[in-house]
Design a protein around this motif. Sequence first.
Motif, PDB file in Angstrom:
ATOM      1  N   GLU A 482       0.832  -1.206   0.000  1.00 10.79           N
ATOM      2  CA  GLU A 482       0.000   0.000   0.000  1.00 10.79           C
ATOM      3  C   GLU A 482       0.866   1.256   0.000  1.00 10.79           C
ATOM      4  O   GLU A 482       0.580   2.235  -0.699  1.00 10.79           O
ATOM      5  N   ALA A 483       1.940   1.236   0.786  1.00 16.74           N
ATOM      6  CA  ALA A 483       2.830   2.399   0.830  1.00 16.74           C
ATOM      7  C   ALA A 483       3.487   2.639  -0.529  1.00 16.74           C
ATOM      8  O   ALA A 483       3.614   3.789  -0.969  1.00 16.74           O
ATOM      9  N   PHE A 484       3.895   1.581  -1.210  1.00 12.07           N
ATOM     10  CA  PHE A 484       4.496   1.751  -2.535  1.00 12.07           C
ATOM     11  C   PHE A 484       3.476   2.332  -3.510  1.00 12.07           C
ATOM     12  O   PHE A 484       3.818   3.119  -4.393  1.00 12.07           O
ATOM     13  N   ARG A 485       2.207   1.955  -3.353  1.00  9.15           N
ATOM     14  CA  ARG A 485       1.181   2.494  -4.242  1.00  9.15           C
ATOM     15  C   ARG A 485       1.027   3.997  -4.051  1.00  9.15           C
ATOM     16  O   ARG A 485       0.712   4.726  -4.989  1.00  9.15           O
ATOM     17  N   HIS A 486       1.266   4.478  -2.821  1.00  2.57           N
ATOM     18  CA  HIS A 486       1.239   5.919  -2.569  1.00  2.57           C
ATOM     19  C   HIS A 486       2.315   6.645  -3.371  1.00  2.57           C
ATOM     20  O   HIS A 486       2.126   7.797  -3.765  1.00  2.57           O
ATOM     21  N   CYS A 487       3.457   5.990  -3.563  1.00  8.63           N
ATOM     22  CA  CYS A 487       4.658   6.704  -3.999  1.00  8.63           C
ATOM     23  C   CYS A 487       5.155   6.335  -5.390  1.00  8.63           C
ATOM     24  O   CYS A 487       5.840   7.144  -6.026  1.00  8.63           O
ATOM     25  N   ASP A 488       4.881   5.141  -5.865  1.00 11.27           N
ATOM     26  CA  ASP A 488       5.448   4.700  -7.144  1.00 11.27           C
ATOM     27  C   ASP A 488       4.908   5.515  -8.308  1.00 11.27           C
ATOM     28  O   ASP A 488       3.744   5.932  -8.313  1.00 11.27           O
ATOM     29  N   GLU A 489       5.755   5.715  -9.296  1.00 12.84           N
ATOM     30  CA  GLU A 489       5.368   6.311 -10.561  1.00 12.84           C
ATOM     31  C   GLU A 489       5.859   5.410 -11.677  1.00 12.84           C
ATOM     32  O   GLU A 489       6.803   4.628 -11.481  1.00 12.84           O
ATOM     33  N   PRO A 490       5.239   5.469 -12.855  1.00 10.50           N
ATOM     34  CA  PRO A 490       5.693   4.617 -13.952  1.00 10.50           C
ATOM     35  C   PRO A 490       7.175   4.815 -14.240  1.00 10.50           C
ATOM     36  O   PRO A 490       7.636   5.924 -14.466  1.00 10.50           O
ATOM     37  N   GLY A 491       7.925   3.722 -14.196  1.00 11.09           N
ATOM     38  CA  GLY A 491       9.354   3.790 -14.454  1.00 11.09           C
ATOM     39  C   GLY A 491      10.165   4.375 -13.329  1.00 11.09           C
ATOM     40  O   GLY A 491      11.390   4.533 -13.463  1.00 11.09           O
TER      41      GLY A 491
END
Length: 699
Positions: A482-491
């Motif tokens: 869930e935390a990565f979903r907050h922060c990740d962007e494509p590439g």
Amino acid sequence: MSAGYGGGAPEGDGAAELALRDLVLAATVRIHRAGSGYAPGEPVSFLGSGFFVAPNWVLTCAHVVHAEEGGEVTVVYRNSPYDDPRPVPGRVAAMLPEQTGRPVPGSWPAPDLALVRLREPVGHTCVYVSERPNPHFGGTRVFYAGWTAPRGRLQILDGALTVQGTISAWSPEEQVRLGHNDLPSGVSGGPVVDPVRGEVVGVLKSRADHGGGGTSIGVERLRTLRLPADGEDVYQSVFHAHDRYHRDRQQSADSPDPTWADIQGELGARPGRTLTPQQRGELLGLLADLPPPVSTRGLLDVLRALPDFRVPSLVPAPRGWRDGLGLLYEHARQDGALKLVLDYAMGVLAAERPPAPSALAAERALWEWVRHTAAGLDSGYRHALAQRRTELLVRAQVAHAQAAFSGGGRDTAVREPVRSPLTARPESSVLLVVLRRGWEPDHCDWSVSVGGGTDQEPARLYEGERAPLDGLADHVAAPLAEAFRHCDEPGRPATLYAALPHLHLGLPVDDWRLTPDGPPLGAERPVLVRCSDRDQLPDETPAREAYEDPDAERRDRWRRLRPRPAHAEVLDCDDGVRRPVPDTAALRALGPQTVPVLCRPGDPRSADGPAALGRVLRAGFGVVLWRRRPDGVCGEFHRGVKTAVDDGEGALFLPGVLHALREQVYAGLTEAYWAHGTTLLYDDPHRPLPGTGDLLEAP
């Protein structure tokens, strides 16, 4: 239905409540086993309940459908009590959590949700699903519906339940506790409706073992569905179809039956204190015509850019444009709510998105809605909106001209995305803090936070107590996802900082996997280590020789290291021969470009033990490399580290260098195998750990 189940319409006997009940019952379905044939009224193949959330999409519980081979089921529906039940084949398209094996009754973990896609198109009604990012109830009671088979006869039932509280709040297994009524078997997977606002807020998960009631899973948990590496994003597909359905249904004059927006208006529901249900439905339909946000972080950036609006830390975070709109309802000022909605719509128009000719018409339609809705506001604000629209058009034309000049050869109708340089954004990061329990050395407390740059404390999302160290990966997998979903962007995956106790800095966090079939975290993103208990580091330095200000020493060494090319210094091994790590005074004398390297920190034959790494940290080093596995020939490790550090661009780039090496190890490139098990401590003294008082003066 029988009185024993306490059924009936939502509380109150008005026409609007009865009409809402009819809409809910019309969209509630029963789910049967596939391939066994279907006989009306026969409960033999009956599995449980579900409901239509979008054309040809059914939401139910994972435990209802997962036992079936290949995910194939039969959905039986009817649009009114006068229709004959109609079976249609379906296939499970997504489940939460993803799990294999047959479920044990009553033991399926939350969120316990599944989406079923029909195998053929059919005409049916759909419920209205709340767009509020977290469940907010208009009252203390909810309305439910589902199917059951008392006395061997299938029948639909409905009733009211009281909201009694939340189980496992702020955790991936959060559920709402419901009471006051008995729930028979079979209703699992049915809708839970807020009768005050006239919207579905949850899915019935289970009934209570003792007494009445049961539990409900909030529909917002669907936002945690795994993001696809490529192909269809099921979450966006379902809710774009949902919002277009309700927009088109409201605009259609083909049926005299009331719509969800009609009933919500009669109930007095007013989304966000500024929009009517009809306006809300039209806006959501326009947003659904646009491509979804490129990432959750991109959506959060749009929300954070809104004037006088503070984005709360929500779990799970909003994922689609509809979720962002719902967030405005709960946190807008009364006098500025409409302008906030319009500013949000303009932010959506300005957001980065892939070029798509089909989006041009959707953008124009959304702008026309903004312009028309703002007609009653002051002229200065309307003028500012028009200026922003002009700026967006000019930027799009410039982007198109640049693409054409560079030989892109695109059709002049294609709108280029408005992009912001990624380098202009602060680093996207997730922080896992692990604290050892002194009285239980094999257990720990932990927390997961997002963000947090210089002078900023990260926002904590999850925390847990008394987790076994050897099973910590299982405890934190869902919170980290869930935390990565907050922060990740494509590439551009977010960096994971693991702040670990000094006695457990060798915890193999980079080898953890969020899902059994997923890649190791270290191959998926940069994974760096920090020390969570610097105040407990062993100190072998006599008081008279201690550094006067250890924090100043640490800051000074960090400042002098980063701008220069670095130099790897292997401290505990000389051509394969073990040697003790120098004392603290000798370590402090090492040059500012030095990156200490430990070849054998876990070697049980070493006299240093854990004190060696603690000694290095005491000497003020914020960048340290070591390998967790001291077995095997160390020559390749020495050569690899020297190449990675000495031939690189300095310590600033080591996180990216090690991430690339871990990707190569995962891909099977043998020349990178020396890096397997290599750990990088990257402990910026200017980035605070939450609640530790570790914030030092800004650089």
